[in-house]
Design an enzyme around this catalytic site. Sequence first.
Site, PDB file in Angstrom:
ATOM      1  N   ASP A  49      64.487  62.996  63.744  1.00  0.00           N
ATOM      2  CA  ASP A  49      63.848  62.247  62.653  1.00  0.00           C
ATOM      3  C   ASP A  49      64.549  62.546  61.323  1.00  0.00           C
ATOM      4  O   ASP A  49      64.221  61.934  60.294  1.00  0.00           O
ATOM      5  CB  ASP A  49      62.337  62.506  62.582  1.00  0.00           C
ATOM      6  CG  ASP A  49      62.000  63.946  62.279  1.00  0.00           C
ATOM      7  OD1 ASP A  49      62.903  64.798  62.292  1.00  0.00           O
ATOM      8  OD2 ASP A  49      60.814  64.238  62.026  1.00  0.00           O
ATOM      9  N   SER A  50      65.542  63.419  61.351  1.00  0.00           N
ATOM     10  CA  SER A  50      66.416  63.610  60.187  1.00  0.00           C
ATOM     11  C   SER A  50      67.078  62.284  59.810  1.00  0.00           C
ATOM     12  O   SER A  50      67.608  62.141  58.712  1.00  0.00           O
ATOM     13  CB  SER A  50      67.487  64.667  60.487  1.00  0.00           C
ATOM     14  OG  SER A  50      68.181  64.350  61.675  1.00  0.00           O
ATOM     15  N   ASP A  88      63.010  62.556  68.853  1.00  0.00           N
ATOM     16  CA  ASP A  88      62.018  63.266  68.048  1.00  0.00           C
ATOM     17  C   ASP A  88      60.758  62.426  67.895  1.00  0.00           C
ATOM     18  O   ASP A  88      60.849  61.232  67.578  1.00  0.00           O
ATOM     19  CB  ASP A  88      62.595  63.444  66.630  1.00  0.00           C
ATOM     20  CG  ASP A  88      62.673  64.886  66.208  1.00  0.00           C
ATOM     21  OD1 ASP A  88      62.056  65.750  66.852  1.00  0.00           O
ATOM     22  OD2 ASP A  88      63.380  65.147  65.217  1.00  0.00           O
ATOM     23  N   LYS A 118      60.867  65.406  71.569  1.00  0.00           N
ATOM     24  CA  LYS A 118      60.779  66.696  70.865  1.00  0.00           C
ATOM     25  C   LYS A 118      59.587  66.668  69.921  1.00  0.00           C
ATOM     26  O   LYS A 118      59.366  65.681  69.228  1.00  0.00           O
ATOM     27  CB  LYS A 118      62.058  66.990  70.078  1.00  0.00           C
ATOM     28  CG  LYS A 118      61.959  68.271  69.242  1.00  0.00           C
ATOM     29  CD  LYS A 118      63.307  68.773  68.772  1.00  0.00           C
ATOM     30  CE  LYS A 118      63.831  68.145  67.515  1.00  0.00           C
ATOM     31  NZ  LYS A 118      62.960  68.300  66.318  1.00  0.00           N
ATOM     32  N   GLU A 120      57.505  69.078  66.943  1.00  0.00           N
ATOM     33  CA  GLU A 120      57.542  70.264  66.081  1.00  0.00           C
ATOM     34  C   GLU A 120      56.239  71.047  66.183  1.00  0.00           C
ATOM     35  O   GLU A 120      55.183  70.474  66.412  1.00  0.00           O
ATOM     36  CB  GLU A 120      57.752  69.847  64.611  1.00  0.00           C
ATOM     37  CG  GLU A 120      59.142  69.348  64.325  1.00  0.00           C
ATOM     38  CD  GLU A 120      59.399  69.132  62.830  1.00  0.00           C
ATOM     39  OE1 GLU A 120      58.580  69.548  61.993  1.00  0.00           O
ATOM     40  OE2 GLU A 120      60.457  68.544  62.514  1.00  0.00           O
ATOM     41  N   GLU A 187      64.848  76.743  64.186  1.00  0.00           N
ATOM     42  CA  GLU A 187      65.536  76.314  62.963  1.00  0.00           C
ATOM     43  C   GLU A 187      65.382  77.321  61.825  1.00  0.00           C
ATOM     44  O   GLU A 187      64.265  77.767  61.509  1.00  0.00           O
ATOM     45  CB  GLU A 187      64.997  74.937  62.514  1.00  0.00           C
ATOM     46  CG  GLU A 187      65.648  74.467  61.206  1.00  0.00           C
ATOM     47  CD  GLU A 187      65.534  72.981  60.936  1.00  0.00           C
ATOM     48  OE1 GLU A 187      65.063  72.231  61.806  1.00  0.00           O
ATOM     49  OE2 GLU A 187      65.940  72.571  59.830  1.00  0.00           O
TER      50      GLU A 187
HETATM   51  O1  KIV Z   1      65.583  65.866  63.092  1.00  0.00           O
HETATM   52  C1  KIV Z   1      66.540  66.558  63.458  1.00  0.00           C
HETATM   53  O2  KIV Z   1      67.708  66.181  63.336  1.00  0.00           O
HETATM   54  C2  KIV Z   1      66.233  67.864  64.029  1.00  0.00           C
HETATM   55  C3  KIV Z   1      67.378  68.794  64.246  1.00  0.00           C
HETATM   56  C4  KIV Z   1      67.967  69.203  62.983  1.00  0.00           C
HETATM   57  C5  KIV Z   1      67.002  69.938  65.109  1.00  0.00           C
HETATM   58  O3  KIV Z   1      65.111  68.151  64.288  1.00  0.00           O
END
Ligand code: KIV
Length: 275
Positions: A49-50, A88, A118, A120, A187
């Site tokens: 989600d970055s 994510d 994924k 969090e 992280e």
């Molecule tokens: O959103 C993302 O890119 C991430 C990674 C940096 C682990 O969660």
Amino acid sequence: MSAQAEVRRITAPEIRARKGGEPIVTLTAYHAHTAALADDLVELLLVGDSLGMVMHGMETTVPVTLEMMIIQGQAVVRGSKRALVVVDMPFGSYEASPAQAFENSIRVLKETGAGAVKLEGGVRTAETIRFLTERGIPVMGHIGLTPQSVLTLGGFRAQGRDQKDWDIFLADAKAVDEAGCFSIVVEAVAEPLAAKITELVKAPTIGIGASAVCDGQILVMEDMLGLNERVPKFVKKYGSLKDHIRGAIEGYAAEVRDRSFPAPEHTYSMRKAAE
Ligand code: KIV
């Protein structure tokens, strides 16, 4: 039988089996073209989600929606053949209840073709992770600095640099491990804490700013390619794409302005008229 062996996707159980073995190479990808470039060089591609910050210029990952993740997840699955694709779950798509997380994770897996999701969070997310893993959804955990919590954390800071705080992170690691994660992103934590977590959990740890003691590493692809000026301390730039792209655009702009582009080889001529 064809001489060329069929390329097969790496699976979540195969990643899990890599605990303590050869380091697991992981990168983020949001597009088909970057996924295709990385596919045979990494084991896992994370549609992080970055993308909200990297692709869309958002201040945080908080505004990212499930629809954005699904569209980019589809692109990464289309562009890759071999790497396990993990998508994510964005902020707000899984926290309300295990049922909400299940419904949205199923949407992600069915609509993208990705192999895992994924989530969090540690202790607070463990019940939800167990609900998903018991129902056939491979889950990657994410502990330490969890960027979706930026509004309560007050910023993106390294975690666990004082030993008095370790119990919280160790409890998080144990909780998501026991809930059935096939791997755990760790992280921005101090190296000794990353070492303790890696020793504690059965799932392989994938570090980002968590030192070389982890079972694998992940970086945001655009950061390591040198597309972004400002990056966290833990990023090593393996390329300088920003300068390369600027140089190419400068060349194009100059040639358009002096009319040397398009040249005759880029230009269609008329067909010769029949005699
Ligand atoms: O959103 C993302 O890119 C991430 C990674 C940096 C682990 O969660």
